[in-house]
Structures are given as C-alpha cells and as structure tokens.
Design a protein around this motif. Structure first.
Motif, PDB file in Angstrom:
ATOM      1  N   VAL A 286     -27.842  24.373 -11.627  1.00  0.00           N
ATOM      2  CA  VAL A 286     -26.733  24.022 -12.374  1.00  0.00           C
ATOM      3  C   VAL A 286     -26.186  25.211 -12.915  1.00  0.00           C
ATOM      4  CG1 VAL A 286     -25.787  22.587 -14.284  1.00  0.00           C
ATOM      5  CG2 VAL A 286     -27.739  21.612 -12.893  1.00  0.00           C
ATOM      6  N   LYS A 287     -25.038  25.727 -12.323  1.00  0.00           N
ATOM      7  CA  LYS A 287     -24.402  26.843 -12.684  1.00  0.00           C
ATOM      8  C   LYS A 287     -22.820  26.569 -12.814  1.00  0.00           C
ATOM      9  CE  LYS A 287     -27.390  30.731 -12.037  1.00  0.00           C
ATOM     10  NZ  LYS A 287     -27.765  32.311 -11.649  1.00  0.00           N
ATOM     11  N   CYS A 288     -22.263  26.321 -14.048  1.00  0.00           N
ATOM     12  CA  CYS A 288     -21.029  25.610 -14.059  1.00  0.00           C
ATOM     13  C   CYS A 288     -19.927  26.705 -14.046  1.00  0.00           C
ATOM     14  CB  CYS A 288     -20.827  24.614 -14.918  1.00  0.00           C
ATOM     15  SG  CYS A 288     -22.048  23.177 -14.913  1.00  0.00           S
ATOM     16  N   ASN A 289     -19.709  27.602 -13.050  1.00  0.00           N
ATOM     17  CA  ASN A 289     -18.583  28.524 -12.950  1.00  0.00           C
ATOM     18  C   ASN A 289     -18.123  28.691 -11.679  1.00  0.00           C
ATOM     19  OD1 ASN A 289     -19.995  30.936 -12.075  1.00  0.00           O
ATOM     20  ND2 ASN A 289     -21.456  30.462 -13.520  1.00  0.00           N
ATOM     21  N   PRO A 290     -17.015  29.249 -11.680  1.00  0.00           N
ATOM     22  CA  PRO A 290     -16.163  29.411 -10.144  1.00  0.00           C
ATOM     23  C   PRO A 290     -17.024  30.526  -9.495  1.00  0.00           C
ATOM     24  CG  PRO A 290     -15.077  30.275 -12.056  1.00  0.00           C
ATOM     25  CD  PRO A 290     -16.083  29.673 -12.711  1.00  0.00           C
ATOM     26  N   ARG A 291     -17.789  31.270  -9.974  1.00  0.00           N
ATOM     27  CA  ARG A 291     -18.502  32.447  -9.095  1.00  0.00           C
ATOM     28  C   ARG A 291     -19.754  31.602  -8.497  1.00  0.00           C
ATOM     29  NH1 ARG A 291     -17.299  33.619 -14.057  1.00  0.00           N
ATOM     30  NH2 ARG A 291     -19.290  33.448 -14.867  1.00  0.00           N
ATOM     31  N   ASP A 292     -20.211  30.971  -9.036  1.00  0.00           N
ATOM     32  CA  ASP A 292     -21.447  30.236  -8.492  1.00  0.00           C
ATOM     33  C   ASP A 292     -21.430  28.870  -7.867  1.00  0.00           C
ATOM     34  OD1 ASP A 292     -23.499  32.414  -9.230  1.00  0.00           O
ATOM     35  OD2 ASP A 292     -22.843  31.752 -11.254  1.00  0.00           O
ATOM     36  N   CYS A 293     -20.209  28.186  -8.187  1.00  0.00           N
ATOM     37  CA  CYS A 293     -20.144  26.740  -7.748  1.00  0.00           C
ATOM     38  C   CYS A 293     -18.732  26.594  -7.025  1.00  0.00           C
ATOM     39  CB  CYS A 293     -20.287  25.882  -8.818  1.00  0.00           C
ATOM     40  SG  CYS A 293     -20.080  23.951  -8.389  1.00  0.00           S
ATOM     41  N   VAL A 294     -18.934  26.277  -5.801  1.00  0.00           N
ATOM     42  CA  VAL A 294     -17.675  26.024  -4.996  1.00  0.00           C
ATOM     43  C   VAL A 294     -16.829  24.672  -5.518  1.00  0.00           C
ATOM     44  CG1 VAL A 294     -18.392  27.181  -2.891  1.00  0.00           C
ATOM     45  CG2 VAL A 294     -18.703  24.591  -3.198  1.00  0.00           C
ATOM     46  N   PHE A 295     -17.519  23.983  -6.222  1.00  0.00           N
ATOM     47  CA  PHE A 295     -16.794  22.388  -6.845  1.00  0.00           C
ATOM     48  C   PHE A 295     -16.289  22.941  -8.097  1.00  0.00           C
ATOM     49  CE2 PHE A 295     -20.609  21.251  -4.305  1.00  0.00           C
ATOM     50  CZ  PHE A 295     -19.869  20.379  -3.320  1.00  0.00           C
ATOM     51  N   ALA A 296     -16.879  23.994  -8.694  1.00  0.00           N
ATOM     52  CA  ALA A 296     -16.245  24.185  -9.986  1.00  0.00           C
ATOM     53  C   ALA A 296     -14.909  24.942  -9.911  1.00  0.00           C
ATOM     54  CB  ALA A 296     -17.277  25.101 -10.732  1.00  0.00           C
ATOM     55  N   LYS A 297     -14.804  25.909  -8.755  1.00  0.00           N
ATOM     56  CA  LYS A 297     -13.608  26.579  -8.476  1.00  0.00           C
ATOM     57  C   LYS A 297     -12.372  25.799  -8.223  1.00  0.00           C
ATOM     58  CE  LYS A 297     -11.928  30.815  -6.066  1.00  0.00           C
ATOM     59  NZ  LYS A 297     -11.570  31.463  -7.210  1.00  0.00           N
ATOM     60  N   GLY A 298     -11.327  25.694  -8.811  1.00  0.00           N
ATOM     61  CA  GLY A 298     -10.120  24.762  -8.786  1.00  0.00           C
ATOM     62  C   GLY A 298     -10.566  23.372  -8.896  1.00  0.00           C
ATOM     63  N   HIS A 299     -11.613  23.205  -9.556  1.00  0.00           N
ATOM     64  CA  HIS A 299     -11.776  21.622  -9.890  1.00  0.00           C
ATOM     65  C   HIS A 299     -10.620  20.794 -10.446  1.00  0.00           C
ATOM     66  CE1 HIS A 299     -13.970  18.295 -11.781  1.00  0.00           C
ATOM     67  NE2 HIS A 299     -13.314  18.368 -12.630  1.00  0.00           N
ATOM     68  N   TYR A 300     -10.091  21.525 -11.329  1.00  0.00           N
ATOM     69  CA  TYR A 300      -9.003  20.637 -12.071  1.00  0.00           C
ATOM     70  C   TYR A 300      -7.555  20.723 -11.197  1.00  0.00           C
ATOM     71  CZ  TYR A 300     -11.939  21.020 -16.292  1.00  0.00           C
ATOM     72  OH  TYR A 300     -12.703  20.978 -17.117  1.00  0.00           O
ATOM     73  N   ASP A 301      -7.585  21.422 -10.196  1.00  0.00           N
ATOM     74  CA  ASP A 301      -6.354  21.332  -9.194  1.00  0.00           C
ATOM     75  C   ASP A 301      -6.300  19.967  -8.448  1.00  0.00           C
ATOM     76  OD1 ASP A 301      -5.666  23.704  -9.988  1.00  0.00           O
ATOM     77  OD2 ASP A 301      -6.573  24.908  -8.382  1.00  0.00           O
ATOM     78  N   ARG A 302      -7.756  19.556  -8.298  1.00  0.00           N
ATOM     79  CA  ARG A 302      -7.917  18.314  -7.394  1.00  0.00           C
ATOM     80  C   ARG A 302      -8.445  17.285  -8.173  1.00  0.00           C
ATOM     81  NH1 ARG A 302     -10.499  23.073  -5.257  1.00  0.00           N
ATOM     82  NH2 ARG A 302     -12.466  22.489  -6.324  1.00  0.00           N
ATOM     83  N   VAL A 303      -8.952  17.166  -9.479  1.00  0.00           N
ATOM     84  CA  VAL A 303      -9.830  16.168  -9.810  1.00  0.00           C
ATOM     85  C   VAL A 303      -8.744  14.709 -10.160  1.00  0.00           C
ATOM     86  CG1 VAL A 303      -9.440  16.752 -12.408  1.00  0.00           C
ATOM     87  CG2 VAL A 303     -11.413  15.369 -11.514  1.00  0.00           C
ATOM     88  N   ASN A 304      -7.371  14.916 -10.422  1.00  0.00           N
ATOM     89  CA  ASN A 304      -6.639  13.919 -10.795  1.00  0.00           C
ATOM     90  C   ASN A 304      -6.363  13.010  -9.477  1.00  0.00           C
ATOM     91  OD1 ASN A 304      -6.410  14.680 -13.424  1.00  0.00           O
ATOM     92  ND2 ASN A 304      -4.068  14.737 -13.329  1.00  0.00           N
TER      93      ASN A 304
END
Length: 775
Positions: A286-304
């Motif tokens: 569990v590493k919640c940052n855009p460097r270590d997680c592809v899901f964290a990167k741009g998450h808010y662009d896609r979540v809606n």
C-alpha cells in the motif's frame, strides 16, 4: 413540493472540478490548526471594512428539485467603490513559486461566493481576491480579479448544471428505491419465533430516535429482523442511510446475503461494502502516491466516470465488484468505494468507520443528528473494541531507536526526543515503577513535549522521504498523533498505566469506561440497534455501550424446540488455575464419555492455549486413533478456512479451540457438521493487570468490579461458544459445561431461559445414560 438536495459550495466545487492524483505522502497534521491561525491573522490585519467568516446561502431551482447551497466566505471587504470576496489559503510553499493560476479550485470557490453575494446585493460587478499566507514566514501574496455578475453567473451555472446530472440521478434513484421499498414484503414466508417481535421493536426504536439493546439467540434471524425494518424506514422518509457495523470481516457475509435476498424480491437499494485499504489495494504494497501506484496517478480525472458507471449498473457493491470497476476505470478501489458510499443507502463496514476517533468517516458525520441508523452486530464485541479505539500508548524504545538519526543534522529533533525520554525516565524514578503501575491522573508534563516533537518532526518528514529510516520515523509520528488525540479525551473514565518490560517502558492512556464516548458517537445518527446472542446481563451492556435513559431493551428466547438441546453441567470438577493439575484426567474422561455416545463432530473449548495443549497431550496418549485437530495461536485466514473445512459429515472429528477466539463465534456449522460442544471453565480472562484496573474502577464506581472485569465478559464467551451447536430448527446437539462455578447462584442467574432445564451430572455413567436417551 420539489425535492431538496443540500450541498456545500466547497463540496460542489471539489466534486465537479476535481482532477489529478491521489497523493497520501506525508502532509503536516497540524496544518489544519495552523490554517485556522493563518485565517485569523489575515482577518485581524484589516479594519472595520473587513467582515470575516460570512455565511452565504443560495437555492437553484430545477423542474423537480431544488439545490440548496451553503458556504462561508473567509472575508468580505466593503469599500465605497468596490466589494472584494477574500479567499485565504495557508501554505508552506515558497510564495515566489505561487502564480495567479496556481490552483483553479481556489478561484472557483471564491467565484461562487462572489456570484451569490453580487446577486443578493444587486451588484453589477465584484472583485475576487486570493490571499496566500505563508505559515512559517507570516508573509502573504495577493491576487485580485474583477468579474461582472454575468461572468460569475455563467461560471456558477456551468458548475450547477454539471452537478445537476448527479443530483437528478440521486433524486430519481430515491423515487425508484422508495417505491420498491413500499412493495417489499418480508423475504420469508413466515416469521420465526421472536423475529417479528424484534423487527417491530427495531422499527419503533428508529421512529422514536432511540437505541435498542437486543439479546436475541441464534436462529431468530437478527440480521433480517433489523435490516428489514430499517429499509422500510428509508421508504417512509424517516431514515436516510443505514450503517451495518460488524466486528469481523467474516460476519459481513450475513448482511450481504440478507441484502441479496431482498434484492431478489424486488428491492432496489444501493449497498456498499467498505473493505480495509490493505485488503482491497491492487498493489503488493500500500503506497498511495502517483510515483508508486498507477491507480493513484490521475485518479481524480477518472473517478467521477467510475462512480457514474457503478451507480447505474450495480445495486450490491462488494469488494469483488468494486475491484472490477476500479480496474476498468484505473482508479484506486479504496478511495473509489469511499466516494461511492456517499450515494449508498446501506453501508456494511467495520465498527471503526463509525466509532474510532482516528479513522471514522468524517464525510458522513460533520453535521450532528443526521437521519442515519446504526445496526451494530455482535454488539458484545464493542465493549473491548471500544476500549482499544479510545486508548493509546507510547513506548520509550521507539524514541531511543530513532534518536541517532537526528544527532548531527537535526539538533531540535534530537533535543525533543531527549526531552520526552528524560520525562519517562523521571516518571520511572519518581513513581518507583517496578513492573506495573497505574494512576487516575494524567501525566500533564508529557503532553506539551510530545506536541513539540510532532511539530519539529514535520519538516523532516516532508523533506526526507528517501531516508532509509523514514518509515520508522513516520510510524512513531503517527503513533504520537494518536496519543495526542486520545490525550484530549482524558478524564475520570481513564487511567494512566505504566508497564516496565525487558528494559522498555510503556505508557498507556487506558480508557476503562468508553460508554460516554460511544454515546457521543451514536448521537451522530438518528437511532441505533445493538444486538447479539449474548448481551448478558443486559444492564451491564447498556451501561458500557452508551445506553441512555429511555432507551429500549429486549431479551428473546431461542426459537428452536428445547428438546433439540441436551445441556449437561459437570459442576463437581474445578477448572480453577490452582486445581488444573489435579483435574486434567477428569476433563479427559468427560470428553471421552461425551463423544462415545454418538459418532460425529465436536468442539471442545478451553480457557487458554496452555490448558488446551496439556489436555490434548493427555487425551492423545490415551487414544491413539482419535481424530483431533487443534487451533493454533497464529493462524492465517487460509489456515482458518482449512480448519473449518474439516467439519464434514461423518468425519468423527474433535476440534480443540479457545473460548473468545476465532472459532467460538461467527461461524455456522449446521446439521451434522457439528453435533456437540464441551466448554471447559467459565470463560474468565487470565487475571492480569489491565483486567484488575477495570475491576478496581468498577468496584469504586459501581461495587461490581469483579463482575464487570471477569464474570460478565467470561460468561459471554461461554454463551458464544455454546451458540455454535444449534444453528437451525432442524439441528439437534449436546453441550457439556465443566466447572464447579456453574453450580452457584451467581452463574445460574446468567443462564439464558433455554438453559434452565440443565442436567447436573456427577459421573461418566450418568452422562452416558442421559446422552443415550437424548440421541
């Protein structure tokens, strides 16, 4: 009348315009407090022309409903020739790096306030000002723009038009949901004995904004008896959301199955299961940052888009369903499911999402007295769980272990660590601690140095993310955050408990009586139904679980035929610690005689692993061909499942387990999978310092210390273990209680109604005769 949807200006802006990454890298925990101070400093720097914290409200009318917006402008400056809406943002970023377009969300919120104010005050134009205030340097940088009312109106309506898509979905959804609820019938042909009584009591409790404490034995159907009336109360407009709270992951399967059953019978209700971050994360770590997680990167662009997709296509959103949609839209499943829960009707989750002061879902509980219903399953578990949630501890070694990291380069941190360490050393010396000690008073000298240490650690944690000792320092920091938070609750319900062990010193802020904190948490909702097969005695549980004057309680009898249970008591055998060596052989003979009467699968529950192991060794020496499996103290989830898979019909299995453990509650072995259980002892926890603190507290306050610390919690373990045997109307089974204390008035008074015909046995021959007749 049109439906009203309330939303804050901030939530509107953040929801419609959010974009970018999840980044849970370390951020200063004291920023919120510093931000408040920054606002106050800016506000006080102006004169009479500045009005701080101005509440603004506005309604937008659509065909079928109204959106009610509310927010608070940081300040409004009024001059003869201009009006300025001031939005203050605190920062630690270099002000030279902040440009006018640094963050469009900052402008957006202020523009909404500007539109509402200009509309309500007949202004043709207004100024919007962003004030960036540097927390450490106490310097500011100001940007100012002039807008016409028409420009602001165009921007504002573009936001509300986008939000209306969501508002209309939820509005029309609630119509669909409510009409399905009105048509919904109880999902079984008949109510079981006690089931209608519990369902009616639950509905009345919700209607009257109270709490209900329900002791309802296995088989009544507690989950459906509480979920069904709660769902009905949503259809009547009484309730807005249901939280079904469980102590363990395994017990979530029952409410999920109950919702599935109602959905198959026509119910339309959005149900979300919240799974812990580490159990739903799609990465190895569990590493919640855009460097270590592809899901964290741009998450808010896609979540809606992901939320819209799952909302339109799924009614029951379990962990597996959430993961499918998270993969499809490339979003973080944990943050995604938390967002989806905002639109859910039923949320199934762990206790801590409502009660734990560190992790409870603040997004739901910002406003007091919402129309939420809390359904609290296996509520007897909440007593000890809440003690853990509202307690915190620090240990001396965690300060010493990291001290040398800072010695050369970061003297303020090194000095702060030494300060805390020296206070702990002084405590040990002044209080002459040798082993364990507690006092009712807090250690006030410790709280400020810990806050100071947190403050000096924060810049290091922001700047030194690549340091090889980073995780160790971060762990200590978060522990201090918890300790600091719990210290704010410290009062007469707490003690300070200090323990010396193997050259370390542990200091714990221990919440002995969590009732008032639970009461506060329960007040965030409209009504609470706390239920379990074992709330014995009810007064004890109502007292410790935050019951109030006027709350209801109900005690129901088993719905199963009494003749299906053969209950025997061997009250001539002592299982007290001092007598165990002498009575091991008596226990073994009881087990042998009990299982001899009928081939099948049996559980034998013990008060401790040591006791269980000694009996296991003795019985194996006497019975070479017996099929025994034994619980291990550190079983993984896979090993637990494998253990339970042994319970197949005709396996002739004897399973040894500990009372109060993973196999003594929350498992269903119906029919011939389990035909009997032996319970050795009265479930007392081992006498220990913490339990004795509880004993002292309740002796002092209620005169029932031993009962509150040992007897009542122990008896609940016994009742839970015994409850594994009869799980359905067709089940038949035998239970043997072994301990001389079961013959006393004190313990007999704690027996449920269906145990009142228990047969006392004095020897193996009598037991065999009773069992032969029964089987």
């Amino acid at each position: 009348m049109s439906n009203v949807i309330k939303v804050s200006v901030r939530n509107l802006v953040e929801f419609v315009l959010r974009s970018g990454d999840i980044d849970n890298s370390f951020m200063s925990m004291s920023r919120a407090l510093e931000g408040t101070k920054a606002h106050q400093k800016v506000q006080k720097s102006y004169g009479y022309e500045y009005e701080p914290e101005v509440t603004l409200k506005h309604s937008v009318y659509y065909d079928d409903f109204t959106i009610e917006l509310q927010g608070r402008a940081d300040g409004i400056l009024t001059y003869e020739d201009e009006v300025i809406i001031d939005e203050i943002k605190s920062t630690t970023k270099d002000l030279e790096d902040i440009e006018e377009n640094y963050n469009e969300l900052h402008w957006a919120q202020a523009k909404c306030y500007g539109y509402i104010y200009s509309l309500q005050n007949g202004l043709d134009h207004i100024h919007i000002q962003l004030t960036y205030f540097h927390i450490e340097l106490e310097e500011r940088k100001i940007f100012k723009r002039k807008y016409t009312k028409e420009e602001l109106e165009e921007f504002f309506l573009s936001l509300t038009d986008k939000y209306i898509e969501w508002a209309s979905i939820t509005f029309y959804w609630s119509e669909t949901r409510d009409s399905s609820i009105k048509r919904l019938l109880f999902p079984f042909n008949n109510y079981r004995k006690g089931q209608r009584e519990l369902a009616v009591a639950a509905y009345k409790t919700i209607e009257e904004r109270k709490s209900l404490f329900a002791q309802a034995p296995t088989g009544i159907g507690k989950t459906m008896s509480t979920l069904f009336p709660s769902i009905k109360s949503i259809g009547e407009g009484i309730t807005s959301k249901i939280f079904y709270l469980t102590a363990k992951t395994i017990t979530r399967e029952v409410p999920i199955a109950s919702m599935e059953m109602m959905i198959k019978r026509g119910l339309r209700a959005k149900t979300v299961v919240i799974t812990a971050k580490d159990k739903i994360c799609l990465n190895d770590e569990v590493k919640c940052n855009p460097r270590d997680c592809v899901f964290a990167k741009g998450h808010y662009d896609r979540v809606n888009d992901a939320i819209m997709d799952i909302f339109e296509n799924e009614d029951l959103i379990t962990r597996d369903v959430a993961i499918i949609y998270a993969n499809k839209h490339n979003v973080c499943p944990f943050e995604f499911i938390l967002d989806v829960s905002l639109w859910a009707d039923v949320i199934i989750c762990d206790y801590n999402y409502v009660f734990d002061p560190q992790v409870y879902l603040k997004r739901f509980f910002e406003n007091p007295m919402e129309n939420y219903v809390f359904l609290i399953d296996e509520a007897h578990n909440l007593v000890d769980r809440s003690r853990e949630m509202f307690s915190a501890e620090i240990n001396k070694s965690s300060f010493l272990d990291i001290r040398d990291i800072f010695k050369e380069k970061y003297p303020p941190i090194y000095k702060s660590l030494n300060k805390v360490n020296s206070i702990l050393n002084k405590l040990k010396k002044d209080l002459e601690i040798d082993g364990e000690y507690y006092q009712r008073e807090g250690i006030d000298d410790l709280y400020y140095p810990i806050k100071k240490l947190m403050t000096v650690l924060e810049p290091w944690l922001i700047e030194e993310k690549n340091n090889e000792e980073y995780d160790k320092v971060l762990e200590l920091y978060f522990n201090l955050i918890t300790f600091n938070k719990i210290s704010e609750f410290y009062d007469s319900h707490y003690v300070t408990y200090i323990k010396e062990s193997s050259k370390d010193l542990v200091l714990k802020l221990y919440c002995i009586d969590p009732s008032y904190l639970l009461k506060e948490a329960l007040s965030r909702g409209r009504s609470s139904i706390l239920f379990s097969a074992t709330l014995t005695p009810l007064d004890y549980h109502m007292d410790l679980l935050g019951g109030k004057d006027g709350d209801y309680n109900i005690k129901l009898s088993s719905p199963f035929p009494r003749e299906n249970l053969c209950l025997m008591v061997a009250d001539s055998i002592s299982t007290r610690y001092k007598d165990r060596e002498k009575t091991y052989i008596d226990i073994v003979r009881c087990i042998e005689s009990f299982i001899e009467a009928k081939k099948g699968n049996y559980f034998v529950f013990f008060p401790s692993y040591a006791y269980m192991t000694n009996v296991y060794n003795l019985i194996m020496d006497r019975n070479q061909d017996i099929n025994i499996i034994i619980q291990d103290g550190s079983m993984s989830e896979v090993e637990r499942e494998e253990f339970l898979l042994n319970f197949e019909e005709e396996n002739n299995l004897i399973a040894f387990a500990v009372m109060g453990g993973i196999f003594s509650e929350g498992i269903d072995l119906t029919g011939e999978k389990l035909i009997g259980a032996i319970i050795v002892g009265v479930g007392l926890s081992q006498i220990c310092f913490e339990r004795n603190i509880i004993k002292d507290y309740f002796t002092h306050n209620l005169g029932e210390g031993y009962e509150y610390a040992y007897v009542y919690p122990g008896m609940n373990k016994v009742l839970q273990a015994a409850g594994r045997v009869i799980r359905s109307p067709e089940d038949r089974g035998a239970i043997l209680l072994i301990d001389d204390r079961y013959g006393t008035k004190e313990y007999k008074s704690l027996f449920p109604n269906e145990w009142l015909g228990a047969k006392n046995i004095r020897n193996d021959i009598a037991m065999k005769r009773i069992l032969e007749r029964f089987w």
